[in-house]
Design an enzyme around this catalytic site. Structure first.
Site, PDB file in Angstrom:
ATOM      1  N   GLY A   1       0.945  -1.209   0.003  1.00  0.00           N
ATOM      2  CA  GLY A   1      -0.119   0.053  -0.102  1.00  0.00           C
ATOM      3  C   GLY A   1       0.735   1.259   0.025  1.00  0.00           C
ATOM      4  CB  THR A   2       4.590   2.132  -0.190  1.00  0.00           C
ATOM      5  OG1 THR A   2       4.672   1.346  -1.549  1.00  0.00           O
ATOM      6  CG2 THR A   2       4.879   1.546   0.826  1.00  0.00           C
ATOM      7  N   GLY A   3       2.174   3.000  -2.464  1.00  0.00           N
ATOM      8  CA  GLY A   3       1.915   3.784  -3.712  1.00  0.00           C
ATOM      9  C   GLY A   3       0.420   4.323  -3.538  1.00  0.00           C
ATOM     10  CB  CYS A   4      -2.648   2.764  -2.130  1.00  0.00           C
ATOM     11  SG  CYS A   4      -2.784   1.419  -2.916  1.00  0.00           S
TER      12      CYS A   4
HETATM   13  N1  LIG Z   1      11.638   0.696   1.721  1.00  0.00           N
HETATM   14  C1  LIG Z   1      11.382   2.268   1.565  1.00  0.00           C
HETATM   15  N2  LIG Z   1      12.028   2.980   2.406  1.00  0.00           N
HETATM   16  C2  LIG Z   1      11.551   4.597   2.249  1.00  0.00           C
HETATM   17  N3  LIG Z   1      10.672   4.599   0.995  1.00  0.00           N
HETATM   18  C3  LIG Z   1      10.188   3.631   0.412  1.00  0.00           C
HETATM   19  C4  LIG Z   1      10.596   2.494   0.470  1.00  0.00           C
HETATM   20  N4  LIG Z   1       9.787   1.636  -0.367  1.00  0.00           N
HETATM   21  C5  LIG Z   1       8.835   2.761  -1.197  1.00  0.00           C
HETATM   22  N5  LIG Z   1       9.286   3.822  -0.758  1.00  0.00           N
HETATM   23  C6  LIG Z   1       8.404   5.188  -0.828  1.00  0.00           C
HETATM   24  O1  LIG Z   1       7.294   4.751  -1.256  1.00  0.00           O
HETATM   25  C7  LIG Z   1       6.575   5.567  -2.187  1.00  0.00           C
HETATM   26  C8  LIG Z   1       5.862   4.487  -3.024  1.00  0.00           C
HETATM   27  O2  LIG Z   1       6.740   3.978  -3.818  1.00  0.00           O
HETATM   28  P1  LIG Z   1       6.707   2.610  -4.427  1.00  0.00           P
HETATM   29  O3  LIG Z   1       7.830   2.494  -5.538  1.00  0.00           O
HETATM   30  O4  LIG Z   1       6.586   1.593  -3.404  1.00  0.00           O
HETATM   31  O5  LIG Z   1       5.289   2.731  -5.154  1.00  0.00           O
HETATM   32  P2  LIG Z   1       4.325   1.577  -5.687  1.00  0.00           P
HETATM   33  O6  LIG Z   1       4.966   0.210  -6.078  1.00  0.00           O
HETATM   34  O7  LIG Z   1       3.289   2.177  -6.485  1.00  0.00           O
HETATM   35  O8  LIG Z   1       3.552   1.134  -4.466  1.00  0.00           O
HETATM   36  P3  LIG Z   1       2.497  -0.277  -4.069  1.00  0.00           P
HETATM   37  O9  LIG Z   1       3.404  -1.045  -3.237  1.00  0.00           O
HETATM   38  O10 LIG Z   1       1.385   0.435  -3.448  1.00  0.00           O
HETATM   39  O11 LIG Z   1       2.360  -0.904  -5.489  1.00  0.00           O
HETATM   40  C9  LIG Z   1       7.523   6.233  -2.936  1.00  0.00           C
HETATM   41  O12 LIG Z   1       7.551   7.564  -2.396  1.00  0.00           O
HETATM   42  C10 LIG Z   1       8.969   5.245  -2.490  1.00  0.00           C
HETATM   43  O13 LIG Z   1      10.092   6.117  -2.792  1.00  0.00           O
HETATM   44  C1  LIG Z   2      -7.632  -2.558  -4.380  1.00  0.00           C
HETATM   45  C2  LIG Z   2      -6.168  -2.364  -4.424  1.00  0.00           C
HETATM   46  N1  LIG Z   2      -5.473  -1.316  -4.865  1.00  0.00           N
HETATM   47  C3  LIG Z   2      -4.071  -1.293  -5.028  1.00  0.00           C
HETATM   48  C4  LIG Z   2      -3.306  -2.134  -4.675  1.00  0.00           C
HETATM   49  C5  LIG Z   2      -1.947  -2.043  -4.932  1.00  0.00           C
HETATM   50  O1  LIG Z   2      -1.098  -1.944  -3.753  1.00  0.00           O
HETATM   51  P1  LIG Z   2       0.021  -2.968  -3.472  1.00  0.00           P
HETATM   52  O2  LIG Z   2       0.904  -2.888  -4.609  1.00  0.00           O
HETATM   53  O3  LIG Z   2       0.784  -2.423  -2.270  1.00  0.00           O
HETATM   54  O4  LIG Z   2      -0.274  -4.370  -3.162  1.00  0.00           O
HETATM   55  C6  LIG Z   2      -3.664  -3.392  -4.120  1.00  0.00           C
HETATM   56  N2  LIG Z   2      -3.120  -4.284  -3.610  1.00  0.00           N
HETATM   57  N3  LIG Z   2      -5.280  -3.587  -3.898  1.00  0.00           N
END
Ligand SMILES: Nc1ncnc2c1ncn2[C@@H]1O[C@H](COP(=O)(O)OP(=O)(O)OP(=O)(O)O)[C@@H](O)[C@H]1O
Ligand SMILES: Cc1ncc(COP(=O)(O)O)c(N)n1
Length: 333
Positions: free
Chosen positions: A279-282
């Site tokens: 959920g970092t991106g969300c």
């Molecule tokens: N281990 C970490 N330490 C610090 N910042 C991080 C870390 N992992 C991700 N981030 C930050 O989290 C934010 C989301 O980046 P990330 O590349 O993980 O997005 P994402 O892959 O779309 O996320 P999701 O896991 O929801 O798909 C960015 O600001 C990134 O720099």
């Molecule tokens: C409903 C929903 N929206 C977005 C993500 C992406 O988040 P992540 O890449 O951290 O699993 C997810 N897993 N589920």
């Protein structure tokens, strides 16, 4: 190692309000902070504990009405999928908005049955029900900003584009969710074309991670130079700002923003040693939408959002058997 994100800009930095000067919402204050706030004494408070005589009601009601304290909050709409395990999707969006001081509202694009180890099933929302959710929100509490997350099918994207245009939505933050951290595909191939063709041009900013930016630009991203080039390419192709996130890189977690006027800003963040990144991106995109709604410029909103996200990762919450969720409430513990 300190993990506070640092911002470096290639053009002179812009002015914006300081968030540290902003008081937290009252219900998050501790007792001594909230005790310092001015209080209104209503008629009802004066009568606390005593039964009211019927004859006193009329003057009491007028007195109370005259002194009711009203307050407001900027409202933000999340258009995203539901994550049953609470760490990503709509659940992360609403928790983030609450923590960042705005009023969060929802239009759910899909129900997912998932946890930290994987996604078991997905049921897309019927387009007309999605349109109704968006309409009911805009007709009553128009949001100042909109965050868009998981949109897995073309008909879902069509309805979002049409409704947001109709309602003149502003401050649109689009996280092009493609693959979950657990590995599941969250968008169909034909929907990617609809996403880029219809929603990207409406967005204030799109926030792809490195693998998503590679798909969207047909290039390989190996280093920061490639990240910056990909961000520029997205701006050229779609006419919106692009934040390419470095979470999937191997070194620091640095993100780069390219804007339509050619400005490039790097947001530096030390990589936190935490495997729980569900959920970092969300969370980041919802925080950006929240800070835009609070009046920040785009670079300031990203800076504040990254600071919030960094804190959530640093809290080292450890739940579930896979890549777990973050602590969205870390600021108030
Ligand atoms: N281990 C970490 N330490 C610090 N910042 C991080 C870390 N992992 C991700 N981030 C930050 O989290 C934010 C989301 O980046 P990330 O590349 O993980 O997005 P994402 O892959 O779309 O996320 P999701 O896991 O929801 O798909 C960015 O600001 C990134 O720099
Ligand atoms: C409903 C929903 N929206 C977005 C993500 C992406 O988040 P992540 O890449 O951290 O699993 C997810 N897993 N589920």
């Amino acid at each position: 190692m300190r993990c506070v994100p640092v911002m470096r800009t290639k053009t002179p930095s812009r002015r914006s309000t300081s968030l540290s000067a902003m008081p937290p919402p009252e219900h998050f204050m501790n007792q001594s902070q909230s005790a310092n706030l001015p209080r209104l004494t209503t008629g009802a408070a004066k009568h606390q504990g005593k039964p009211l005589r019927k004859t006193s009601w009329a003057p009491l009601r007028m007195n109370t009405m005259a002194q009711i304290a009203t307050s407001t909050l900027p409202a933000v709409l999340a258009i995203s999928g539901s994550d049953s395990s609470g760490g990503a999707g709509m659940q992360a969006d609403l928790k983030t908005m609450l923590a960042c001081g705005v009023f969060g509202m929802s239009a759910i694009t899909a129900l997912t049955a998932q946890n930290t180890t994987g996604v078991r099933s997905i049921q897309d929302t019927k387009p007309d029900i999605l349109a109704d959710q968006i309409n009911m929100v805009f007709e009553d509490i128009p949001p100042v900003a909109v965050k868009i997350g998981m949109v897995s099918a073309t008909d879902i994207i069509d309805v979002i584009a049409e409704r947001l245009t109709f309602h003149h939505a502003t401050n649109i933050v689009l996280d092009p969710v493609m693959v979950a951290t657990s590995g599941a595909n969250l968008i169909s191939d034909d929907a990617i074309a609809a996403l880029t063709g219809k929603l990207f041009p409406m967005a204030t900013v799109v926030t792809p991670n490195i693998p998503e930016a590679e798909v969207l630009t047909d290039t390989l991203i190996r280093d920061q130079e490639d990240m910056e080039a990909a961000a520029h390419r997205l701006v050229e192709r779609y006419g919106c700002a692009a934040l390419v996130k470095g979470g999937h890189g191997t070194e620091d977690a640095n993100d780069v923003l390219a804007e339509t006027d050619g400005t490039v800003t790097w947001f530096d963040g030390a990589r936190i040693n935490n495997p729980n990144t569900h959920g970092t991106g969300c969370t980041l995109s919802s925080a950006i939408a929240s800070y835009l709604a609070l009046g920040d410029t785009l670079p300031k909103a990203i800076k504040h959002a990254k600071k919030y996200l960094t804190g959530a990762l640093k809290a080292q919450l450890n739940l579930g058997h896979g890549s777990g969720p973050m602590d969205h409430f870390w600021k108030y513990r």
